[in-house]
Design an enzyme around this catalytic site. Structure first.
Site, PDB file in Angstrom:
ATOM      1  N   SER A 193      15.533 -33.785   1.698  1.00  0.00           N
ATOM      2  CA  SER A 193      16.974 -33.841   1.926  1.00  0.00           C
ATOM      3  C   SER A 193      17.551 -35.189   1.519  1.00  0.00           C
ATOM      4  O   SER A 193      16.872 -36.225   1.606  1.00  0.00           O
ATOM      5  CB  SER A 193      17.226 -33.624   3.422  1.00  0.00           C
ATOM      6  OG  SER A 193      18.563 -33.866   3.744  1.00  0.00           O
ATOM      7  N   TYR A 251      16.417 -36.245  12.062  1.00  0.00           N
ATOM      8  CA  TYR A 251      16.195 -35.225  11.030  1.00  0.00           C
ATOM      9  C   TYR A 251      15.789 -35.884   9.708  1.00  0.00           C
ATOM     10  O   TYR A 251      14.793 -35.515   9.080  1.00  0.00           O
ATOM     11  CB  TYR A 251      17.456 -34.381  10.844  1.00  0.00           C
ATOM     12  CG  TYR A 251      17.392 -33.471   9.647  1.00  0.00           C
ATOM     13  CD1 TYR A 251      16.635 -32.312   9.680  1.00  0.00           C
ATOM     14  CD2 TYR A 251      18.078 -33.777   8.473  1.00  0.00           C
ATOM     15  CE1 TYR A 251      16.544 -31.486   8.570  1.00  0.00           C
ATOM     16  CE2 TYR A 251      18.002 -32.958   7.365  1.00  0.00           C
ATOM     17  CZ  TYR A 251      17.237 -31.813   7.415  1.00  0.00           C
ATOM     18  OH  TYR A 251      17.149 -31.006   6.308  1.00  0.00           O
ATOM     19  N   LYS A 290      12.070 -35.726   7.650  1.00  0.00           N
ATOM     20  CA  LYS A 290      11.892 -35.329   6.244  1.00  0.00           C
ATOM     21  C   LYS A 290      11.197 -36.451   5.466  1.00  0.00           C
ATOM     22  O   LYS A 290      10.331 -36.206   4.619  1.00  0.00           O
ATOM     23  CB  LYS A 290      13.252 -35.001   5.620  1.00  0.00           C
ATOM     24  CG  LYS A 290      13.870 -33.715   6.170  1.00  0.00           C
ATOM     25  CD  LYS A 290      13.247 -32.507   5.524  1.00  0.00           C
ATOM     26  CE  LYS A 290      13.536 -31.216   6.219  1.00  0.00           C
ATOM     27  NZ  LYS A 290      12.960 -30.047   5.566  1.00  0.00           N
TER      28      LYS A 290
END
Ligand code: UFG
Length: 330
Positions: free
Chosen positions: A117, A141, A145
């Site tokens: 991402s 988050y 990743k």
């Protein structure tokens, strides 16, 4: 036919990639716990129901299907949730990915295409961002990743894993043939929420901040059509399987659109007004995120096809109309 394991194959990006894989002659085997994915969107190969955290089940599925590679989408994907409950995000995204890598190694599966991402970059990076932009995530988050990207690189160095970390910007739109699309419940993303507000299943769309340092005061994002993403995943897979080396690539269009531009596109697509309310800025939102995708275009060999915002939003609307508009209450 070569089989490939697709974790999260019943989800939004995963299901589009399954369609593209089948079109390219692979058999996609979806591994999905259906917690956010949909059984009826698994149309291009078998579904193996299972939790990413269940290493034994994963190992049995890999042993049965003998995939040549894994495409890994299954993840906890909401930034807000990751701030409220980081343990759940790290368990799903980091521990889950490690368990998957263990199961792959046990069966000698040596290639992974990973759904990373733009959230792995920092908030203040100059735009557009290329792959050398420093990675300093601003939420759990993004860290989850980035940690998985790190694990891939270390597995490459130690065990010979071939890997591709594909850093998406804002995945958007739906399969032009209407066979799959975006159906998150609850829905948090801008384009479907703008369409829901136009359709009347949301009373209004909250615009998270109209005082950003951008041309019209609203946030700018790089909306990339999910079918372009899907095609690039197949190209990345072919790249790995032909021994051309591991990859880190930004997947976007290189063009940014503001929240107000998206609203205008939703009004054109639906022929209805989108009622809006100006709301406070959402925590963790950078003002602008746009990809420099020069490297992806060169390596994967094709620029995005669906670059017009009206094309992207129109495809999302056609899928939503066909499937039924989600209500904000679900
Ligand atoms: N927005 C609104 N109102 C809404 C929803 C969104 O104004 O109801 C705005 C957001 O503030 C943002 C833009 O619309 O400026 C896009 O928001 P989305 O929630 O659709 O997408 P994000 O940019 O927050 O999220 C995407 C991916 C994430 C990824 C993140 C990285 O969906 O998985 O980019 O920043 F982590």
């Amino acid at each position: 036919m070569q089989s490939v394991l697709v974790t999260g194959g019943a989800g939004y990006v995963g299901s589009h990639v399954c369609k593209a894989l089948a079109g390219a002659g692979y058999q996609p085997v979806s591994y999905d716990d259906l917690s956010t994915g949909h059984r009826d969107l698994v149309r291009w190969g078998p579904l193996e129901e299972g939790d990413l955290g269940d290493g034994e089940r994963l190992s049995r599925v890999i042993g049965r299907h003998r995939p040549v590679a894994v495409l890994h989408f299954a993840a906890a994907s909401l930034v807000g949730d990751s701030v409220r409950d980081p343990a759940a995000t790290y368990r799903a995204n980091v521990a889950g990915s490690l368990g998957l890598l263990d199961a792959m190694r046990r069966h000698g599966v040596e290639a992974m295409v990973y759904s990373s991402s733009c959230a792995t970059y920092g908030a203040d990076a100059p735009q557009p961002m290329n792959e050398d932009t420093p990675q300093q995530p601003i939420n759990p988050y993004g860290w989850s990743k980035l940690m998985t990207e790190r694990m891939l690189a270390d597995h490459g160095a130690a065990y010979g894993l071939q890997w591709a970390a594909l850093r998406y910007f804002n995945a958007a739109g739906a399969d032009p043939e209407g066979e799959t699309g975006e159906d998150h419940r609850p829905e948090t993303h801008l384009i479907p929420r703008a369409l829901m507000a136009a359709a009347g299943t949301l009373p209004h769309l909250d615009v998270f901040g109209a005082d950003w340092p951008t041309a019209d005061g609203t946030c700018v994002r790089d909306y990339v059509h999910v079918s372009d993403l899907a095609r690039w995943h197949v190209a990345a897979l072919d790249h790995l399987l032909t021994g051309r080396g591991s990859l880190r690539l930004n997947l976007g269009t290189g063009r940014g659109h503001s929240v107000r531009e998206v609203i205008a596109a939703a009004e054109r697509a639906t022929g209805r007004a989108v009622p809006i309310r100006i709301a406070p800025r959402r925590a963790g939102d950078p003002a602008v995120l746009v990809a420099d995708c020069t490297r992806a275009t060169a390596v994967l060999g094709s620029p995005p096809v669906h670059t017009e915002l009206d094309d992207i939003v129109g495809s999302a609307w056609r899928f939503m109309e066909r499937r039924g508009c989600p209500s904000h209450r679900r």
